[in-house]
Design an enzyme around this catalytic site. Structure first.
Site, short mmCIF file in Angstrom:
data_model
loop_
_atom_site.label_atom_id
_atom_site.label_comp_id
_atom_site.label_asym_id
_atom_site.label_seq_id
_atom_site.Cartn_x
_atom_site.Cartn_y
_atom_site.Cartn_z
N GLY A 5 0.84 -1.21 0.00
CA GLY A 5 0.00 0.00 0.00
C GLY A 5 0.87 1.25 0.00
O GLY A 5 0.70 2.15 -0.84
N HIS A 6 1.83 1.30 0.91
CA HIS A 6 2.74 2.45 0.95
C HIS A 6 3.51 2.57 -0.37
O HIS A 6 3.68 3.67 -0.91
CB HIS A 6 3.79 2.26 2.06
CG HIS A 6 3.26 2.22 3.45
ND1 HIS A 6 3.31 1.09 4.23
CD2 HIS A 6 2.68 3.16 4.23
CE1 HIS A 6 2.81 1.34 5.43
NE2 HIS A 6 2.40 2.58 5.45
N ASP A 37 -7.34 5.48 4.50
CA ASP A 37 -7.59 6.33 5.67
C ASP A 37 -8.40 7.53 5.19
O ASP A 37 -7.90 8.65 5.12
CB ASP A 37 -6.25 6.74 6.28
CG ASP A 37 -5.47 5.53 6.76
OD1 ASP A 37 -5.77 5.04 7.85
OD2 ASP A 37 -4.59 5.05 6.01
N SER A 97 -2.25 -3.15 5.68
CA SER A 97 -1.97 -2.24 6.79
C SER A 97 -0.77 -2.78 7.55
O SER A 97 -0.58 -4.00 7.64
CB SER A 97 -3.20 -2.20 7.72
OG SER A 97 -2.82 -1.68 8.98
N SER A 98 0.01 -1.88 8.11
CA SER A 98 1.16 -2.31 8.92
C SER A 98 0.69 -3.17 10.08
O SER A 98 1.39 -4.06 10.55
CB SER A 98 1.91 -1.10 9.46
OG SER A 98 2.29 -0.26 8.40
N ARG A 99 -0.54 -2.90 10.56
CA ARG A 99 -1.07 -3.64 11.70
C ARG A 99 -1.43 -5.09 11.35
O ARG A 99 -1.57 -5.91 12.25
CB ARG A 99 -2.30 -2.94 12.27
CG ARG A 99 -1.98 -1.64 12.98
CD ARG A 99 -3.20 -1.10 13.69
NE ARG A 99 -2.86 -0.07 14.65
CZ ARG A 99 -2.83 1.22 14.39
NH1 ARG A 99 -3.12 1.65 13.18
NH2 ARG A 99 -2.50 2.09 15.32
P1 AMP Z 1 0.67 4.82 7.70
O1 AMP Z 1 2.07 4.36 7.64
O2 AMP Z 1 -0.31 3.78 8.14
O3 AMP Z 1 0.52 6.14 8.45
O4 AMP Z 1 0.25 5.13 6.20
C1 AMP Z 1 0.98 6.03 5.40
C2 AMP Z 1 0.19 6.32 4.15
O5 AMP Z 1 -0.02 5.11 3.43
C3 AMP Z 1 -1.20 6.91 4.46
O6 AMP Z 1 -1.49 7.92 3.51
C4 AMP Z 1 -2.09 5.71 4.27
O7 AMP Z 1 -3.42 6.05 3.91
C5 AMP Z 1 -1.39 4.98 3.14
N1 AMP Z 1 -1.79 3.58 3.12
C6 AMP Z 1 -1.78 2.71 4.17
N2 AMP Z 1 -2.29 1.51 3.79
C7 AMP Z 1 -2.63 1.62 2.49
C8 AMP Z 1 -3.21 0.74 1.54
N3 AMP Z 1 -3.56 -0.51 1.86
N4 AMP Z 1 -3.43 1.19 0.27
C9 AMP Z 1 -3.09 2.46 -0.06
N5 AMP Z 1 -2.54 3.34 0.79
C10 AMP Z 1 -2.30 2.94 2.05
#
Ligand code: AMP
Length: 280
Positions: A36-37, A150, A185-187
């Site tokens: 995703g990232h 998100d 998701s990282s989780r």
């Molecule tokens: P985070 O590290 O969870 O704060 O996410 C960093 C960025 O990656 C945020 O803009 C999230 O919305 C995006 N992101 C996280 N998971 C996904 C995903 N599965 N698909 C697309 N973007 C994602």
């Protein structure tokens, strides 16, 4: 790839690049990177001359210490993945570098934090806006990339960054999913195999809501059915709501304009969120 941990050094380096006319694409993350990232980084790569990715677990957006302590961290792997997608700068600062003082400003969020994540995680979005504002001041990106996964965060960042006078264009990127539909998701790595499999139900219920949205009389009955099924699958449900994608207000029974279904639920103590545009 340059690895930077120091704000002043990064500002100097980026200023040098921008003065020669190069554009900056920025992807803020909390690390533990996944596909995703990387989809955001790839989009930034195709749009901009210089790609900066921040890897920073922002303490001010966590409303539970345990969640902050358990948040997955794997900087070594993050670095490897970012090299593979041709990132130019990985910015991985210490907390004191981002927040040299304890000052916690209050941001005006136009009521966008009154519902869903904002209602269940008090102070969360204030912390998100605080870190994105600080990072935008440091990186001064032409474009910044955020995931639709998100969705409420995206709406709040769009609103607040404009309100705070940032000129950065906020670019929304589609949600990347696992094979069973679970949003990456990282989780997810905190889940057992069986919970990870089960968690596909969140996307299945979003798809079911989309399928009956045009025909059903009441949004409430769509929400109720999804809530029941998600709870029956063993999740603790925070919400399953159909809302207006612009002001995030819950949609009245028979409105059939633009709408998005959003869900948040916990399994094995891991909180998962997802959403799907129903129409519009
Ligand atoms: P985070 O590290 O969870 O704060 O996410 C960093 C960025 O990656 C945020 O803009 C999230 O919305 C995006 N992101 C996280 N998971 C996904 C995903 N599965 N698909 C697309 N973007 C994602």
């Amino acid at each position: 790839m340059l690895i930077s941990r120091n704000v002043n050094a990064l500002v100097d380096q980026l200023e040098g690049m921008v003065s020669s006319g190069l554009t900056i694409g920025f992807v803020p993350t909390m690390g533990a990177l996944h596909d995703g990232h990387l989809s955001l980084v790839e989009k930034a790569r195709s749009d901009c001359d210089i790609v900066v990715v921040s890897v920073f677990v922002n303490p001010t957006q966590f409303n539970e210490q345990k969640d902050l302590d358990n948040y997955p961290r794997n900087e070594h792997n993050d670095e490897k993945l970012l090299r593979q997608v041709d990132c130019d700068v990985m910015f991985a600062p210490a907390v004191t570098e981002i927040y040299p003082t304890e000052h916690r400003p209050e941001f005006e969020l136009n009521g966008l934090d009154a519902t869903m994540e904002g209602a269940h995680r008090p102070g969360h979005f204030n912390g998100v806006v605080q870190v994105v504002d600080r990072l935008f001041h440091i990186v001064k990106p032409d474009k910044a990339y955020f995931g639709q996964k998100d969705f409420q965060q995206l709406a709040i960042i769009r609103y607040s960054m404009k309100n705070l006078g940032h000129r950065t264009e906020v670019v929304a990127c589609p949600t990347v999913r696992e094979v069973n539909g679970l949003a990456r998701s990282s989780r997810n790595q905190l889940l057992s195999d069986s919970a990870r499999k089960k968690a596909g139900i969140l996307y299945q219920e979003l798809l079911a809501a989309k399928a009956c949205f045009r025909t059903e009389d009441s949004n409430r009955s769509i929400e109720d059915r999804a809530c029941t099924r998600i709870k029956e699958a063993g999740f603790e449900l925070d919400y399953f709501m159909i809302v207006d994608p612009v002001n995030l207000a819950p949609l009245a029974e028979l409105e059939k304009g633009q709408a998005i279904a959003c869900v948040a639920a916990r399994i094995e103590g891991v909180r998962l969120i997802d959403n799907l545009m129903l129409f519009g």
